[in-house]
Scaffold this motif. Sequence first.
Motif, PDB file in Angstrom:
ATOM      1  N   PHE A  20       0.833  -1.202   0.000  1.00 55.95           N
ATOM      2  CA  PHE A  20       0.000   0.000   0.000  1.00 55.95           C
ATOM      3  C   PHE A  20       0.870   1.255   0.000  1.00 55.95           C
ATOM      4  O   PHE A  20       0.479   2.299  -0.545  1.00 55.95           O
ATOM      5  CB  PHE A  20      -0.923   0.000   1.231  1.00 55.95           C
ATOM      6  CG  PHE A  20      -1.861   1.166   1.289  1.00 55.95           C
ATOM      7  CD1 PHE A  20      -3.104   1.120   0.678  1.00 55.95           C
ATOM      8  CD2 PHE A  20      -1.493   2.345   1.948  1.00 55.95           C
ATOM      9  CE1 PHE A  20      -3.966   2.210   0.712  1.00 55.95           C
ATOM     10  CE2 PHE A  20      -2.342   3.432   1.992  1.00 55.95           C
ATOM     11  CZ  PHE A  20      -3.586   3.364   1.378  1.00 55.95           C
ATOM     12  N   ASN A  42     -12.686  -2.989   8.344  1.00 58.67           N
ATOM     13  CA  ASN A  42     -12.395  -3.974   7.298  1.00 58.67           C
ATOM     14  C   ASN A  42     -10.894  -4.023   7.023  1.00 58.67           C
ATOM     15  O   ASN A  42     -10.117  -3.213   7.533  1.00 58.67           O
ATOM     16  CB  ASN A  42     -13.189  -3.675   6.018  1.00 58.67           C
ATOM     17  CG  ASN A  42     -12.899  -2.291   5.457  1.00 58.67           C
ATOM     18  OD1 ASN A  42     -11.826  -1.732   5.663  1.00 58.67           O
ATOM     19  ND2 ASN A  42     -13.854  -1.728   4.732  1.00 58.67           N
ATOM     20  N   THR A  44      -9.216  -3.404   4.332  1.00 60.12           N
ATOM     21  CA  THR A  44      -8.703  -2.249   3.583  1.00 60.12           C
ATOM     22  C   THR A  44      -8.238  -1.143   4.526  1.00 60.12           C
ATOM     23  O   THR A  44      -7.150  -0.578   4.363  1.00 60.12           O
ATOM     24  CB  THR A  44      -9.802  -1.711   2.642  1.00 60.12           C
ATOM     25  OG1 THR A  44     -10.171  -2.736   1.721  1.00 60.12           O
ATOM     26  CG2 THR A  44      -9.309  -0.510   1.863  1.00 60.12           C
ATOM     27  N   SER A  45      -9.063  -0.836   5.519  1.00 56.77           N
ATOM     28  CA  SER A  45      -8.718   0.219   6.470  1.00 56.77           C
ATOM     29  C   SER A  45      -7.545  -0.179   7.359  1.00 56.77           C
ATOM     30  O   SER A  45      -6.667   0.643   7.651  1.00 56.77           O
ATOM     31  CB  SER A  45      -9.927   0.581   7.335  1.00 56.77           C
ATOM     32  OG  SER A  45     -10.897   1.290   6.592  1.00 56.77           O
ATOM     33  N   GLN A  87     -12.767   2.641   0.404  1.00 54.98           N
ATOM     34  CA  GLN A  87     -12.317   1.551  -0.474  1.00 54.98           C
ATOM     35  C   GLN A  87     -10.786   1.433  -0.509  1.00 54.98           C
ATOM     36  O   GLN A  87     -10.243   0.600  -1.238  1.00 54.98           O
ATOM     37  CB  GLN A  87     -12.844   1.763  -1.901  1.00 54.98           C
ATOM     38  CG  GLN A  87     -14.344   1.553  -2.063  1.00 54.98           C
ATOM     39  CD  GLN A  87     -15.155   2.685  -1.477  1.00 54.98           C
ATOM     40  OE1 GLN A  87     -14.839   3.856  -1.675  1.00 54.98           O
ATOM     41  NE2 GLN A  87     -16.216   2.352  -0.755  1.00 54.98           N
ATOM     42  N   GLY A  88     -10.104   2.285   0.253  1.00 54.75           N
ATOM     43  CA  GLY A  88      -8.646   2.234   0.282  1.00 54.75           C
ATOM     44  C   GLY A  88      -7.987   2.988  -0.849  1.00 54.75           C
ATOM     45  O   GLY A  88      -6.786   2.825  -1.099  1.00 54.75           O
ATOM     46  N   GLU A  89      -8.750   3.837  -1.528  1.00 49.79           N
ATOM     47  CA  GLU A  89      -8.216   4.615  -2.648  1.00 49.79           C
ATOM     48  C   GLU A  89      -7.682   5.956  -2.127  1.00 49.79           C
ATOM     49  O   GLU A  89      -8.379   6.677  -1.427  1.00 49.79           O
ATOM     50  CB  GLU A  89      -9.306   4.855  -3.689  1.00 49.79           C
ATOM     51  CG  GLU A  89      -9.868   3.571  -4.275  1.00 49.79           C
ATOM     52  CD  GLU A  89     -11.204   3.780  -4.975  1.00 49.79           C
ATOM     53  OE1 GLU A  89     -11.577   2.900  -5.775  1.00 49.79           O
ATOM     54  OE2 GLU A  89     -11.878   4.786  -4.702  1.00 49.79           O
TER      55      GLU A  89
END
Length: 453
Positions: A20, A42, A44-45, A87-89
């Motif tokens: 990431f 979640n 992603t976070s 969403q991790g974007e």
Amino acid sequence: MLNDGQTVSYQKLAQLADHFAQNFVRFDVWPHQICALQCRNNLTSVVAYLSCLRHQRPLLLLDPALPPAQLEELIKRLEIAALINEQGEMTRISTSAFRARTDLALLLSTSGSTGSPKSVMLSQVNLQANAVSINDYLPMLATDTAITSLPLHYSYGLSVLNSHLLLGAKIVLTDYSVMNKEFWQLVNQHQVNSLAGVPFSYQMLKTLRFERLPLPALRYLTQAGGKLTPELTSYVQQLSQQRPIPVYLMYGQTEATARIAYLAPEHLPNHADCIGNAIPGGELLLRDPQDHTVIEKVLTAGELCYRGANVMLGYATNSSELRATQRLNELATGDLAEQLPNGLYRIVGRLNRMLKLQGKRWTLDHLETTFSSQGLKVVCTGRDDFLVIGAIDPNAASEAPAKVSHFLQQQLHLHPTLFKVLLLRDIPYTSSGKIHYQAILNLAGGGTADAAG
């Protein structure tokens, strides 16, 4: 780590966090530039959170429900370089080259979804010290499985994650709450060993008749995030005896990375009104609210203060404060407490839960207790010299407001121009499960000032 049917090992989690970090290069985010994460429970976070910690990008954890206008205000005040969505974007949202103090790792809001610009500054040392201490006093095992029953953007919920990560235990990630059947399916499926809850969580467990649920793997419960009502205290005491299972009542503040004190389960039957003793590595003391001298005498109220490696770096409401170099050695909690002869500490009120009406000081916690003894469920708040009381009753034709108003005038001799009584169907809560005093004040038409609470 278990997320949406996916199992992720610690080795894989570290790889995901490092992968990431490529976003920092892609979006030109340098070490010590601030990132913000719209944080969910979640994978992603969690990956984004750990990546920022591992790669020295200070991170502000946000409630995803924070209104856009308040988010924009935070971005502007703190000169946030990049925003990571649910969403991790990642998106670069500022051209600022601002860099924060080098020991800053995390920023947590003091008010959840209310969007206060005041954030608590925490270091890696703070996070580590708090997680170590929690491991010391809770009966946690490396073979345990925990579940995210609270939001990760809330210090209590995050402390559950951090303490289990430190131990190498399993964590089930979910946004479901205790009121969802899917939550309990996950608890059973993964043989969850512990549950963490705020007072509202325990109210929901009582409604669900939690004591009847077959949960053979469950070993202990924890509670923090505010004082339990007398009704819920009785329920927790009964719950501890019926299952039987140890329940740890805990006291903390975001300013101490989450935990300050805990009540050992053996004290629950007779001292559930106490916060217990300092967590391992910490120290509690009482100071006179006027001259700040240390109070040694038992059963003498003073402001509760705390010392420990988990005490925050300080507050930040703007970018210049993110550069400050101060280090706090002692945290003044704002709570009034006393020490019992047996050494346990008990909260008796809050400094900012006081109003001055008709020249007299009114302690709102005591006022709530007074109404409770009259069989009336209320929540008290206010501002300056104006008292606001929410009378809680789902019955639209309830006489509770009239009874409260009559008591204030006839028994407490308070002039009707100094208070307002509202009928509320239920107690409003913030996203972190705490009573939303500001919302009650806003309903009364007094929302221009901060609510007492």
